[in-house]
Design a protein around this motif. Structure first.
Motif, mmCIF file in Angstrom:
data_model
loop_
_atom_site.group_PDB
_atom_site.id
_atom_site.type_symbol
_atom_site.label_atom_id
_atom_site.label_comp_id
_atom_site.label_asym_id
_atom_site.label_seq_id
_atom_site.Cartn_x
_atom_site.Cartn_y
_atom_site.Cartn_z
ATOM 1 N N UNK B 4 96.060 38.755 11.283
ATOM 2 C CA UNK B 4 96.226 39.448 9.853
ATOM 3 C C UNK B 4 97.649 39.919 9.639
ATOM 4 N N UNK B 5 98.280 39.273 8.631
ATOM 5 C CA UNK B 5 99.510 39.559 8.358
ATOM 6 C C UNK B 5 100.012 40.234 7.114
ATOM 7 N N UNK B 6 99.329 39.446 6.131
ATOM 8 C CA UNK B 6 99.595 40.197 4.739
ATOM 9 C C UNK B 6 98.440 41.021 4.270
ATOM 10 N N UNK B 7 98.709 41.494 3.119
ATOM 11 C CA UNK B 7 97.549 42.230 2.747
ATOM 12 C C UNK B 7 96.331 41.367 2.252
ATOM 13 N N UNK B 8 96.706 40.231 1.674
ATOM 14 C CA UNK B 8 95.554 39.141 1.426
ATOM 15 C C UNK B 8 95.005 38.679 2.513
ATOM 16 N N UNK B 9 95.697 38.645 3.546
ATOM 17 C CA UNK B 9 94.610 38.296 4.801
ATOM 18 C C UNK B 9 93.738 39.246 4.998
ATOM 19 N N UNK B 10 94.292 40.454 5.088
ATOM 20 C CA UNK B 10 93.260 41.577 5.165
ATOM 21 C C UNK B 10 92.059 41.745 4.369
ATOM 22 N N UNK B 11 92.395 41.229 3.052
ATOM 23 C CA UNK B 11 91.387 41.436 2.067
ATOM 24 C C UNK B 11 90.316 40.569 2.288
ATOM 25 N N UNK B 12 90.678 39.211 2.715
ATOM 26 C CA UNK B 12 89.837 38.104 2.946
ATOM 27 C C UNK B 12 88.954 38.439 4.100
ATOM 28 N N UNK B 13 89.465 39.180 4.991
ATOM 29 C CA UNK B 13 88.941 39.301 6.259
ATOM 30 C C UNK B 13 87.825 40.467 5.906
ATOM 31 N N UNK B 14 88.141 41.436 5.014
ATOM 32 C CA UNK B 14 87.230 42.406 4.644
ATOM 33 C C UNK B 14 85.948 41.572 3.816
ATOM 34 N N UNK B 15 86.350 40.867 3.107
ATOM 35 C CA UNK B 15 85.528 40.182 2.199
ATOM 36 C C UNK B 15 84.676 39.429 2.867
ATOM 37 N N UNK B 16 85.148 38.804 4.340
ATOM 38 C CA UNK B 16 84.020 37.950 4.783
ATOM 39 C C UNK B 16 83.038 38.759 5.732
ATOM 40 N N UNK B 17 83.694 39.798 6.316
ATOM 41 C CA UNK B 17 82.956 40.794 7.130
ATOM 42 C C UNK B 17 81.809 41.635 6.437
ATOM 43 N N UNK B 18 82.260 42.206 5.317
ATOM 44 C CA UNK B 18 81.482 43.032 4.520
ATOM 45 C C UNK B 18 80.256 42.434 3.924
ATOM 46 N N UNK B 19 79.055 43.025 4.168
ATOM 47 C CA UNK B 19 77.892 42.318 3.618
ATOM 48 C C UNK B 19 77.791 42.030 2.084
ATOM 49 N N UNK B 20 77.473 40.813 1.908
ATOM 50 C CA UNK B 20 77.231 40.590 0.419
ATOM 51 C C UNK B 20 76.328 41.317 -0.241
ATOM 52 N N UNK B 21 76.954 41.994 -1.342
ATOM 53 C CA UNK B 21 75.583 42.905 -1.970
ATOM 54 C C UNK B 21 74.890 41.914 -2.901
ATOM 55 N N UNK B 22 73.766 41.811 -2.652
ATOM 56 C CA UNK B 22 72.667 40.934 -3.223
ATOM 57 C C UNK B 22 72.781 41.337 -4.769
ATOM 58 N N UNK B 23 73.789 40.876 -5.690
ATOM 59 C CA UNK B 23 73.992 41.559 -6.890
ATOM 60 C C UNK B 23 72.567 41.087 -7.887
ATOM 61 N N UNK B 24 71.879 40.134 -7.712
ATOM 62 C CA UNK B 24 70.739 39.945 -8.710
ATOM 63 C C UNK B 24 69.586 40.820 -8.277
ATOM 64 N N UNK B 25 69.287 41.306 -7.222
ATOM 65 C CA UNK B 25 68.204 42.141 -6.655
ATOM 66 C C UNK B 25 68.807 43.260 -6.915
ATOM 67 N N UNK B 26 70.027 43.915 -7.069
ATOM 68 C CA UNK B 26 70.583 44.972 -7.400
ATOM 69 C C UNK B 26 70.267 45.341 -8.723
ATOM 70 N N UNK B 27 70.633 44.167 -9.694
ATOM 71 C CA UNK B 27 70.558 44.407 -11.080
ATOM 72 C C UNK B 27 69.146 44.380 -11.470
ATOM 73 N N UNK B 28 68.224 43.922 -10.694
ATOM 74 C CA UNK B 28 66.974 43.894 -11.093
ATOM 75 C C UNK B 28 66.394 45.337 -10.869
ATOM 76 N N UNK B 29 66.811 45.714 -9.739
ATOM 77 C CA UNK B 29 66.393 47.050 -9.340
ATOM 78 C C UNK B 29 66.714 48.165 -10.535
ATOM 79 N N UNK B 30 68.128 48.025 -10.705
ATOM 80 C CA UNK B 30 68.871 48.753 -11.788
ATOM 81 C C UNK B 30 68.198 48.812 -12.949
ATOM 82 N N UNK B 31 67.607 47.479 -13.380
ATOM 83 C CA UNK B 31 67.176 47.279 -14.627
ATOM 84 C C UNK B 31 65.918 47.996 -14.858
ATOM 85 N N UNK B 32 65.059 47.862 -13.715
ATOM 86 C CA UNK B 32 63.745 48.514 -14.025
ATOM 87 C C UNK B 32 63.516 50.055 -13.993
ATOM 88 N N UNK B 33 64.413 50.402 -12.882
ATOM 89 C CA UNK B 33 64.490 51.771 -12.669
ATOM 90 C C UNK B 33 64.949 52.632 -13.982
#
Lengths: 117, 154
Positions: B4-33
């Motif tokens: 990791x040398x640049x900010x972008x490398x770090x950002x890519x690393x974070x994106x890869x490691x952080x769990x994908x938030x399942x946006x469809x499921x989130x939106x569905x829950x947000x919708x009905x609640x």
């Protein structure tokens, strides 16, 4: 009732997309919603949504912004320039006062062991 | 893996490691609640109308009741569970405004009841009120200047 459910849900989906797709903090999203509601209210657009969806449009925070803007406009009609300063808060006074009062009481009765969500 | 040398490398690393938030499921829950909370509001609203109150008073009562309920749910640590599940579904309705007042207040309770609870209540709600009320004043002044038919649609 169905309209209320669907429109209220859709407004929440917009919020959810903002949370998931941008790095905005919830506080900023709330600010964006209130300001958007006030602007749409000022332009007279939001009232159409309210007519269509009832509480589906007034319960989300955009409705809070709309109430502020609507109050300001009504009060300007009644008392002129000063009305711009009186009207908004007057229209939302009940909500703001209730939030402060219940908020304080609820904080007092709560247990302090809290984790930020 | 490359270092990791640049900010972008770090950002890519974070994106890869952080769990994908399942946006469809989130939106569905947000919708009905979110829809459900608005529907509860509508039920209260209809009852107020049924009792012969005017629209503005009914709306205020709806806000007060929903704010009261969510303030106490936050105080009992129940609102966070709903919030975790529903995301914006509980945040965007006025319930989120009440929650945003109570949560910081509870956290700073140890700093005292005046400056702790009383002062920190508005860490999140403060900006909301500042921008909301300022926007309403601007709208009022703009309306005053351009007092035309186009705006009187409201």
């Amino acid at each position: 009732m169905l309209r209320c459910f669907v429109v209220g849900g859709l407004i929440c989906i917009i919020g959810q997309i903002l949370i998931d797709k941008t790095k905005l903090t919830p506080a900023r999203i709330l600010v964006i919603f209130v300001t958007t509601g006030a602007i749409l209210g000022g332009l007279g657009i939001y009232q159409h949504i309210v007519d269509f969806a009832g509480c589906g449009a007034t319960v989300p925070l955009t409705g809070f912004g709309n109430a502020l803007a609507k109050g300001a406009i009504e009060e300007v009609g009644k008392s002129g320039f000063v009305g711009a300063f009186i009207g908004g808060t007057k229209a939302a006074a009940g909500g703001i006062a209730a939030a402060i009062f219940f908020g304080y009481i609820a904080s007092l009765i709560s247990k302090p062991k809290m984790k930020k969500q | 893996m490359k270092p990791i040398q640049t900010k972008k490398d770090y950002q890519d690393y974070v994106d890869k490691k952080s769990p994908n938030s399942p946006i469809l499921k989130n939106c569905f829950n947000a919708f009905w609640v979110g829809g459900l909370i608005c529907s509860i509001g509508q039920i209260i609203f209809n009852y107020c109308k049924f009792r012969g109150m005017d629209v503005q008073l009914s709306n205020t009562i709806v806000s007060i009741i929903l704010i009261g309920i969510s303030a106490f749910l936050t105080g009992l640590n129940l609102f966070n569970r709903i919030g975790k599940f529903a995301g914006a579904g509980s945040l965007v309705p006025i319930t989120g405004f009440a929650n945003s007042i109570v949560s910081p207040a509870m956290e700073y309770k140890s700093e005292g009841y005046v400056m702790g609870v009383g002062g920190k209540m508005f860490t999140v709600a403060g900006p909301v009120l500042v921008f909301g009320i300022s926007a309403s004043i601007v709208v009022g002044i703009v309306y005053l200047i351009f007092n035309t038919q186009a705006i009187t649609l409201v």
